[in-house]
Design an enzyme around this catalytic site. Sequence first.
Site, PDB file in Angstrom:
ATOM      1  N   GLU A  75       0.821  -1.208   0.000  1.00 14.81           N
ATOM      2  CA  GLU A  75       0.000   0.000   0.000  1.00 14.81           C
ATOM      3  C   GLU A  75       0.856   1.260   0.000  1.00 14.81           C
ATOM      4  OE1 GLU A  75      -3.792  -1.537   2.595  1.00 14.81           O
ATOM      5  OE2 GLU A  75      -1.979  -0.997   3.682  1.00 14.81           O
ATOM      6  N   ASP A 246      -7.335  -5.087   9.382  1.00 11.28           N
ATOM      7  CA  ASP A 246      -6.940  -3.860   8.690  1.00 11.28           C
ATOM      8  C   ASP A 246      -6.867  -3.991   7.180  1.00 11.28           C
ATOM      9  OD1 ASP A 246      -4.778  -5.451   8.461  1.00 11.28           O
ATOM     10  OD2 ASP A 246      -3.336  -4.033   9.292  1.00 11.28           O
TER      11      ASP A 246
END
Lengths: 359, 359
Positions: A75, A246
């Site tokens: 990410e 998450d």
Amino acid sequence: MNLALPLPAADQAVPSAKALIPFVSVANMMRLVHRIGIEVMLRDLAEVLEGNFRRWESFDKTARIPAHSAEGVIELMPTSDGEVYGFKYVNGHPRNMRAGLQTVTAFGVLADMHTGYPVLLSEMTLLTALRTAAMSALAAKHLAPKGASTMAIIGNGAQSEFQALAFKAICGIDTVRLWDLDSAATEKCARNLRGHGLTIVPCASAEEAILGAHIVTTVTADKRLATILTDNMIGSGVHINAVGGDSPGKTELAREILLRADIFVEFPPQTRIEGEIQQLDPDHPVTELWEVIAGRRAGRTVDSQITLFDSVGFAIEDFSALTYVLAKAVEAGTYDLLDMVADPDDPRDLFGMLIRAGV
Amino acid sequence: MNLALPLPAADQAVPSAKALIPFVSVANMMRLVHRIGIEVMLRDLAEVLEGNFRRWESFDKTARIPAHSAEGVIELMPTSDGEVYGFKYVNGHPRNMRAGLQTVTAFGVLADMHTGYPVLLSEMTLLTALRTAAMSALAAKHLAPKGASTMAIIGNGAQSEFQALAFKAICGIDTVRLWDLDSAATEKCARNLRGHGLTIVPCASAEEAILGAHIVTTVTADKRLATILTDNMIGSGVHINAVGGDSPGKTELAREILLRADIFVEFPPQTRIEGEIQQLDPDHPVTELWEVIAGRRAGRTVDSQITLFDSVGFAIEDFSALTYVLAKAVEAGTYDLLDMVADPDDPRDLFGMLIRAGV
């Protein structure tokens, strides 16, 4: 924030000062933590985070940009306050551990919005562990029951000790009750926490770990819809710090707990995709944590309330950690300089610089 | 692609091999260019680009993520082919030049999708100049009129010499006609290109520069809706290589030219926001360049056609350049190793590694 650095004076040498970017390596980050002291640094980070959450509206916010694979996710997490730009690169690969690799590694960059020039490159594997723990404890400072002294930590991997020390330093926790599916992880965590002024209670089950805990931290790594906490395990008045759920398809809590809890999140558009609340309707009410910190909305209002910080990590937290590290690393001299930006004498003469380098 | 690197053997030393990421500095990039030879490298890059454009469908594609300020833009450009992940950080700040800074600086990272570990950090200010020029010439190879030998270059800044050499090496251009609003830039470009086997013709106006040119390259830097080429300047049969119009509010061509041209783009969702075609209706027909390169759609079909490569730069181009540089830098040894990833002996024992470092 002052981005000016004590760089070498510009002279005829190649590379020139403008080409050089401060780099905080893993070794220098460890030096910095020891120089400052880990509990002081966790408190400092919580303070910087608190300041930036208060001015939440001054930041550009976007959900992080993921690249998913069968094994995990990479990410990019950018943000800016108009003056300074920052982003973090971070991966999450739960199977890495079996190959002797970290589940999560990270690095980050700060840049000057006015020129676009990078001003810091830093390791963030350690720094993410520190800022995540500081963020969890900051949220608990605003949400946990008053006088909370005992925390259960479910999942005793790489993040667990940082959580324990942050809750000690920031919330006054004195006892941590540990449990992990792998008892070797619990032993490692208990061993590491010895001598840090906490009472450590290794437990044989999650049920045992949460006995008497005012705060329950879940911080497991498996990429699946797990149920680390079932509905009947959570009584009234508890604060849940849910760190491990998450990413899409990765949760830790039974849906029934979410329905009984008041839920606090960082950035709703991101948390609805990645957090525990991916299990709920997209319009399920949540409170943005920054509003609590800025005094605009209530945090915990009654003792019997179950509060849940559905933490997934947000770019402003990394931005906060990086600006802190830049200031401290420059002060302490714990950085190297990287020849990362081409800097010709005439900025239009990139080609000339290249050609002359070959002579 | 083989990501294995000749790293030092893992031993008890800190940092271990897993912590070390190859870093190609500006100095090492210049060494690499000279070792390979700039025209050979431009041809190599065009070949790697061509291969990746042929397998365009195997990449994750997303428009780059911008952060705009009054002075310019900072962008992240990620992509992945499922095996390797890459991203570039790049800025564009036209006013930088006045402060003696580059308009565009960049760096990039490659990572292993299976572990999320970075495998390369590289400067990309020089590399972007090289890959942009190679990309322009690759597009022209497929779109320019046959036998094209003369190119006009409007805008003689940092990118101009790279464009000239790429079109020589890849398309057989033998003459370049130069013009810039600032004659000092033209003089610099002409001086730099001397001795590279091209006929150089500095011109006093854009109109003069395009006389007899089969290819017109526009590569100016101002962040505004400029009209570098007006409608009456472009006759039939010309290929336009529009490089400078590459962000919202930054274009170079009169809208009328676009309406007369067949338009080829990299990634339409990004180009419609950033390219010359931001001036057109959102459904104006364009051809994706990869389809031409893969033989699925026609490029130039008749001599009289005006073709336009509305280039804004796309992540797959940077990915291509980075994979090339990784292989060549490892082969040549032109890299350093950065202690960028924390690597504890037990991956769950990040805290233990940190604490032991302080003893």
